[in-house]
Design an enzyme around this catalytic site. Structure first.
Site, PDB file in Angstrom:
ATOM      1  N   ASP A  52       1.262  -1.145  -0.213  1.00 31.11           N
ATOM      2  CA  ASP A  52       0.099   0.047  -0.110  1.00 31.11           C
ATOM      3  C   ASP A  52       1.085   1.116  -0.155  1.00 31.11           C
ATOM      4  O   ASP A  52       2.394   0.983  -0.171  1.00 31.11           O
ATOM      5  CB  ASP A  52      -0.880   0.227   1.042  1.00 31.11           C
ATOM      6  CG  ASP A  52      -2.447   0.676   0.838  1.00 31.11           C
ATOM      7  OD1 ASP A  52      -2.123   1.907   0.424  1.00 31.11           O
ATOM      8  OD2 ASP A  52      -3.556   0.402   0.963  1.00 31.11           O
ATOM      9  N   GLY A  58       5.030   1.322  -1.066  1.00 26.08           N
ATOM     10  CA  GLY A  58       4.712   1.851  -2.937  1.00 26.08           C
ATOM     11  C   GLY A  58       3.670   2.290  -3.846  1.00 26.08           C
ATOM     12  O   GLY A  58       2.614   2.770  -2.542  1.00 26.08           O
ATOM     13  N   ASP A  59       3.465   2.613  -5.015  1.00 28.16           N
ATOM     14  CA  ASP A  59       2.643   3.333  -5.797  1.00 28.16           C
ATOM     15  C   ASP A  59       2.459   2.210  -6.707  1.00 28.16           C
ATOM     16  O   ASP A  59       3.112   1.539  -7.764  1.00 28.16           O
ATOM     17  CB  ASP A  59       3.268   4.393  -6.139  1.00 28.16           C
ATOM     18  CG  ASP A  59       2.490   5.555  -7.282  1.00 28.16           C
ATOM     19  OD1 ASP A  59       1.050   4.442  -7.503  1.00 28.16           O
ATOM     20  OD2 ASP A  59       2.407   5.888  -7.953  1.00 28.16           O
ATOM     21  N   HIS A  63     -12.314  -0.129  -7.762  1.00 25.65           N
ATOM     22  CA  HIS A  63     -13.178   0.798  -8.094  1.00 25.65           C
ATOM     23  C   HIS A  63     -13.365   2.035  -7.598  1.00 25.65           C
ATOM     24  O   HIS A  63     -13.574   2.905  -8.185  1.00 25.65           O
ATOM     25  CB  HIS A  63     -15.085   0.112  -7.391  1.00 25.65           C
ATOM     26  CG  HIS A  63     -15.010   0.373  -5.346  1.00 25.65           C
ATOM     27  ND1 HIS A  63     -15.425   0.392  -4.123  1.00 25.65           N
ATOM     28  CD2 HIS A  63     -13.347   0.866  -4.955  1.00 25.65           C
ATOM     29  CE1 HIS A  63     -15.430   0.982  -3.507  1.00 25.65           C
ATOM     30  NE2 HIS A  63     -13.999   0.662  -3.045  1.00 25.65           N
TER      31      HIS A  63
HETATM   32  N1  SAH Z   1      -7.985  -3.085   0.938  1.00 23.41           N
HETATM   33  C1  SAH Z   1      -8.697  -2.446   1.303  1.00 23.41           C
HETATM   34  C2  SAH Z   1      -8.101  -0.590   0.863  1.00 23.41           C
HETATM   35  C3  SAH Z   1      -9.151  -0.079   0.353  1.00 23.41           C
HETATM   36  S1  SAH Z   1      -8.976   1.482   0.138  1.00 23.41           S
HETATM   37  C4  SAH Z   1      -9.925  -2.695   2.518  1.00 23.41           C
HETATM   38  O1  SAH Z   1     -10.235  -3.509   1.513  1.00 23.41           O
HETATM   39  O2  SAH Z   1     -10.235  -2.179   3.106  1.00 23.41           O
HETATM   40  C5  SAH Z   1      -7.622   1.181  -0.966  1.00 23.41           C
HETATM   41  C6  SAH Z   1      -6.804   0.804  -0.496  1.00 23.41           C
HETATM   42  O3  SAH Z   1      -5.779   2.026  -2.307  1.00 23.41           O
HETATM   43  C7  SAH Z   1      -6.067   2.372   0.364  1.00 23.41           C
HETATM   44  O4  SAH Z   1      -6.093   1.489   1.258  1.00 23.41           O
HETATM   45  C8  SAH Z   1      -4.981   3.597  -0.181  1.00 23.41           C
HETATM   46  O5  SAH Z   1      -4.052   3.161   0.294  1.00 23.41           O
HETATM   47  C9  SAH Z   1      -4.802   2.450  -1.194  1.00 23.41           C
HETATM   48  N2  SAH Z   1      -3.713   3.366  -2.050  1.00 23.41           N
HETATM   49  C10 SAH Z   1      -4.798   4.345  -2.994  1.00 23.41           C
HETATM   50  N3  SAH Z   1      -3.545   4.874  -4.176  1.00 23.41           N
HETATM   51  C11 SAH Z   1      -2.580   4.204  -3.609  1.00 23.41           C
HETATM   52  C12 SAH Z   1      -1.800   4.132  -4.439  1.00 23.41           C
HETATM   53  N4  SAH Z   1      -1.314   4.574  -5.542  1.00 23.41           N
HETATM   54  N5  SAH Z   1      -0.300   2.471  -4.584  1.00 23.41           N
HETATM   55  C13 SAH Z   1      -0.618   2.108  -3.531  1.00 23.41           C
HETATM   56  N6  SAH Z   1      -2.104   1.934  -2.771  1.00 23.41           N
HETATM   57  C14 SAH Z   1      -2.689   2.778  -2.760  1.00 23.41           C
END
Ligand code: SAH
Length: 362
Positions: A226, A252-253, A272
């Site tokens: 994340d 990371g991204d 989504h």
């Molecule tokens: N899978 C978890 C969180 C969903 S929320 C659940 O179901 O509860 C979406 C997640 O995507 C968040 O934790 C957010 O930090 C992550 N996210 C958003 N942009 C991101 C990026 N560029 N790189 C990595 N993670 C990212």
């Protein structure tokens, strides 16, 4: 990020109990204008519930009923106005007041306690909080343009806004944690994660899903991936589950890359948040590191055809206003996955509205 919730216990329950509970008031039974008026005012009821959640009223009643005066003192509120709030909520079945004026919990109020299993307190605060109100307040802009409403309200994306407003970010994260408590048992019931050596959770937040899966499968290892500031908060969750030695947290991204080394990848409530072009970038990054025949498990809502009530259609509007993104139909998931080098093997519904979409890397 997501603002997902359980339909049955959230929006539906509130709107259907908006006024006197007679069958004549049920949609389809009374005059259409009464049913419509009830739908139109249900947002105000949700706002009132969120005030009680914000004040922590339910938590103060967990040991037994209290007078409004006592509650007002403990919440730092104006007693006569708190009384009016509670009178309205009692008319919905949320809290009940006895002849002496003491207020107590009811079955509909109990999930507002912070420590209730699968608590709805964070959901209620989020729904009545500034971010969701600004997003849905700008829905007309989104419907006119197809764009998110948040950038118009805040001058930046929701992600950028949350990075600058840690108290709002904390509320989203609290909501994800309690939402996961409701969703994870349903996911483990619906899908068999056995036989996966190393599972990578992409956008896995604080690691609640990965922890639950690995707790049920002792030989398994996991990589939690994340944003760096999010995984930084995962250590307590992993330690509490006794999994610090089996789960590696990586910041990371997702648009740049996804960690190598997974036998399977899971992505829950992430795609989504993004439009098709952005979601394809994430999927292609997984495709690049997954061996042919390897499994990708998307855990997301699936929109079904027809006019029957489905929570995903409301969530879809919220995704539009918050992110300019969408919930997807079976055909839309298939098209997205096929374009990124996957084919759908099966779609398994869960009892928590989400489905598990099992996709295989071509
Ligand atoms: N899978 C978890 C969180 C969903 S929320 C659940 O179901 O509860 C979406 C997640 O995507 C968040 O934790 C957010 O930090 C992550 N996210 C958003 N942009 C991101 C990026 N560029 N790189 C990595 N993670 C990212």
């Amino acid at each position: 990020m997501t603002v997902d919730m359980d339909t049955d216990r959230a929006s539906g329950a509130v709107s259907r109990r908006g006024t006197k509970r007679t069958t004549a008031d049920e949609p389809g039974h009374g005059p259409p204008s009464a049913a419509l008026a009830q739908i139109m005012t249900s947002g105000l009821a949700a706002q009132a519930v969120s005030v009680a959640a914000e004040l922590g009223v339910a938590d103060l009643l967990s040991e037994g009923p209290r007078s409004v005066g006592e509650l007002a003192q403990q919440t730092g509120t104006h007693a006569p106005s708190l009384q009016r709030l509670l009178r309205f909520l009692a008319s919905l079945g949320i809290f009940a007041q006895d002849e002496r004026g003491h207020v107590g919990l009811t079955p509909l109020a109990a999930p507002l306690c912070a420590d209730a299993p699968g608590s709805l307190q964070a959901l209620s605060r989020l729904m009545g909080g500034p971010v969701v109100r600004h997003a849905m307040g700008g829905l007309v802009h989104s419907v006119r343009t197809g764009e998110a409403a948040i950038p118009q309200a805040y001058g930046m994306s929701l992600w950028a806004y949350l990075a600058q407003h840690p108290e709002q970010a904390a509320l989203f994260n609290d909501h994800f944690t309690t939402q996961s408590e409701r969703q994870i048992p349903a996911i483990l019931e619906a899908y068999d994660f056995a036989g996966i050596g190393t599972l990578v959770d992409v956008g896995g937040g604080h690691g609640a899903l990965l922890s639950a899966i690995l707790s049920a499968h002792p030989g398994q290892h996991g990589i939690l991936y994340d944003q760096p500031d999010v995984v930084a908060g995962a250590a307590p969750v992993l330690a509490a589950a006794g999994l610090a030695d089996r789960i590696t947290a990586r910041g990371g991204d997702v648009f740049a890359s996804v960690p190598e080394g997974g036998d399977a990848y899971v992505i829950k409530n992430v795609l989504h948040n993004w439009d098709d072009e952005q979601a394809s970038v994430i999927l292609s990054n997984v495709q690049r590191v997954l061996r042919p025949g390897g499994r990708l498990l998307l855990i997301e809502h699936v929109i079904h055809p027809g006019n029957a009530p489905q929570y995903g259609t409301l969530l879809d509007l919220m995704m539009l206003a918050l992110f300019g993104s969408r919930e997807r139909t079976v055909a839309e998931w298939e098209a997205l996955l096929n374009a990124s080098g996957f084919h759908v093997a099966q779609i398994l519904p869960t009892r928590a509205e989400l489905s598990v979409i099992e996709a295989i890397r071509a």
